[in-house]
Motif scaffolding. Structure first.
Motif, PDB file in Angstrom:
ATOM      1  N   LEU A  31      -5.735   1.149  11.113  1.00  0.00           N
ATOM      2  CA  LEU A  31      -7.120   1.214  10.652  1.00  0.00           C
ATOM      3  C   LEU A  31      -7.309   2.182   9.488  1.00  0.00           C
ATOM      4  O   LEU A  31      -8.341   2.837   9.363  1.00  0.00           O
ATOM      5  CB  LEU A  31      -8.070   1.553  11.806  1.00  0.00           C
ATOM      6  N   ARG A  32      -6.287   2.289   8.615  1.00  0.00           N
ATOM      7  CA  ARG A  32      -6.352   3.150   7.432  1.00  0.00           C
ATOM      8  C   ARG A  32      -5.799   2.382   6.232  1.00  0.00           C
ATOM      9  O   ARG A  32      -4.803   1.681   6.349  1.00  0.00           O
ATOM     10  CB  ARG A  32      -5.551   4.434   7.643  1.00  0.00           C
ATOM     11  N   TRP A  33      -6.459   2.538   5.092  1.00  0.00           N
ATOM     12  CA  TRP A  33      -6.068   1.827   3.875  1.00  0.00           C
ATOM     13  C   TRP A  33      -6.064   2.783   2.698  1.00  0.00           C
ATOM     14  O   TRP A  33      -6.738   3.808   2.701  1.00  0.00           O
ATOM     15  CB  TRP A  33      -7.051   0.694   3.575  1.00  0.00           C
ATOM     16  N   VAL A  34      -5.305   2.434   1.670  1.00  0.00           N
ATOM     17  CA  VAL A  34      -5.301   3.190   0.420  1.00  0.00           C
ATOM     18  C   VAL A  34      -5.528   2.237  -0.741  1.00  0.00           C
ATOM     19  O   VAL A  34      -5.210   1.048  -0.665  1.00  0.00           O
ATOM     20  CB  VAL A  34      -3.981   3.972   0.198  1.00  0.00           C
ATOM     21  N   ALA A  35      -6.098   2.774  -1.795  1.00  0.00           N
ATOM     22  CA  ALA A  35      -6.230   2.068  -3.068  1.00  0.00           C
ATOM     23  C   ALA A  35      -5.207   2.709  -4.002  1.00  0.00           C
ATOM     24  O   ALA A  35      -5.185   3.933  -4.159  1.00  0.00           O
ATOM     25  CB  ALA A  35      -7.634   2.225  -3.625  1.00  0.00           C
ATOM     26  N   VAL A  36      -4.357   1.884  -4.591  1.00  0.00           N
ATOM     27  CA  VAL A  36      -3.274   2.377  -5.446  1.00  0.00           C
ATOM     28  C   VAL A  36      -3.438   1.779  -6.831  1.00  0.00           C
ATOM     29  O   VAL A  36      -3.595   0.567  -6.979  1.00  0.00           O
ATOM     30  CB  VAL A  36      -1.897   1.997  -4.844  1.00  0.00           C
ATOM     31  N   GLY A  37      -3.419   2.642  -7.845  1.00  0.00           N
ATOM     32  CA  GLY A  37      -3.532   2.201  -9.226  1.00  0.00           C
ATOM     33  C   GLY A  37      -2.229   1.639  -9.747  1.00  0.00           C
ATOM     34  O   GLY A  37      -1.179   1.722  -9.092  1.00  0.00           O
ATOM     35  N   ASP A  38      -2.266   1.068 -10.939  1.00  0.00           N
ATOM     36  CA  ASP A  38      -1.074   0.491 -11.572  1.00  0.00           C
ATOM     37  C   ASP A  38       0.049   1.512 -11.727  1.00  0.00           C
ATOM     38  O   ASP A  38       1.225   1.162 -11.706  1.00  0.00           O
ATOM     39  CB  ASP A  38      -1.415  -0.078 -12.950  1.00  0.00           C
ATOM     40  N   ASP A  39      -0.336   2.781 -11.888  1.00  0.00           N
ATOM     41  CA  ASP A  39       0.664   3.834 -12.065  1.00  0.00           C
ATOM     42  C   ASP A  39       1.243   4.328 -10.744  1.00  0.00           C
ATOM     43  O   ASP A  39       2.074   5.230 -10.714  1.00  0.00           O
ATOM     44  CB  ASP A  39       0.077   4.999 -12.843  1.00  0.00           C
TER      45      ASP A  39
END
Length: 100
Positions: free
Chosen positions: A49-57
């Motif tokens: 129940l945990r998520w991350v947003a990851v950029g292109d870098d």
């Protein structure tokens, strides 16, 4: 482009960096001391129940979690959402909420 995905054990350094990017006033709104790497390690021990947003870098630009309340209220959850200050206003938070 930002990718939303479940939290993984490899996200430790990215989360520490994300939480370090928050201002002191932002950190006062978060119950845990996520500036402390040992607290981040606790999050990684329970990635469900945990998520991350990851950029292109590859940098972690956001984090969301649904924390179930204890006991008879375990059917109720509390949503936590953190977005790096530089990433705010671009829909990262909205995408993390949808994932949650």
């Amino acid at each position: 482009m930002t990718t939303i995905r479940p939290l993984a054990a490899t996200d430790a350094d990215g989360l520490v960096d994300l939480f370090a990017s928050l201002s002191e006033s932002d950190r006062t709104l978060i119950r845990e001391d996520l500036h402390d790497p040992s607290q981040v390690t606790r999050l990684l021990a329970h990635p469900e129940l945990r998520w991350v947003a990851v950029g292109d870098d590859g940098a972690v630009v956001g984090y969301s979690a649904v924390n179930r309340l204890p006991g008879w209220s375990d059917h109720v959850g509390e949503l936590r959402l953190v977005v790096r200050p530089a990433g705010r206003g671009g829909g990262v938070g909205r995408a993390l909420v949808r994932a949650a």
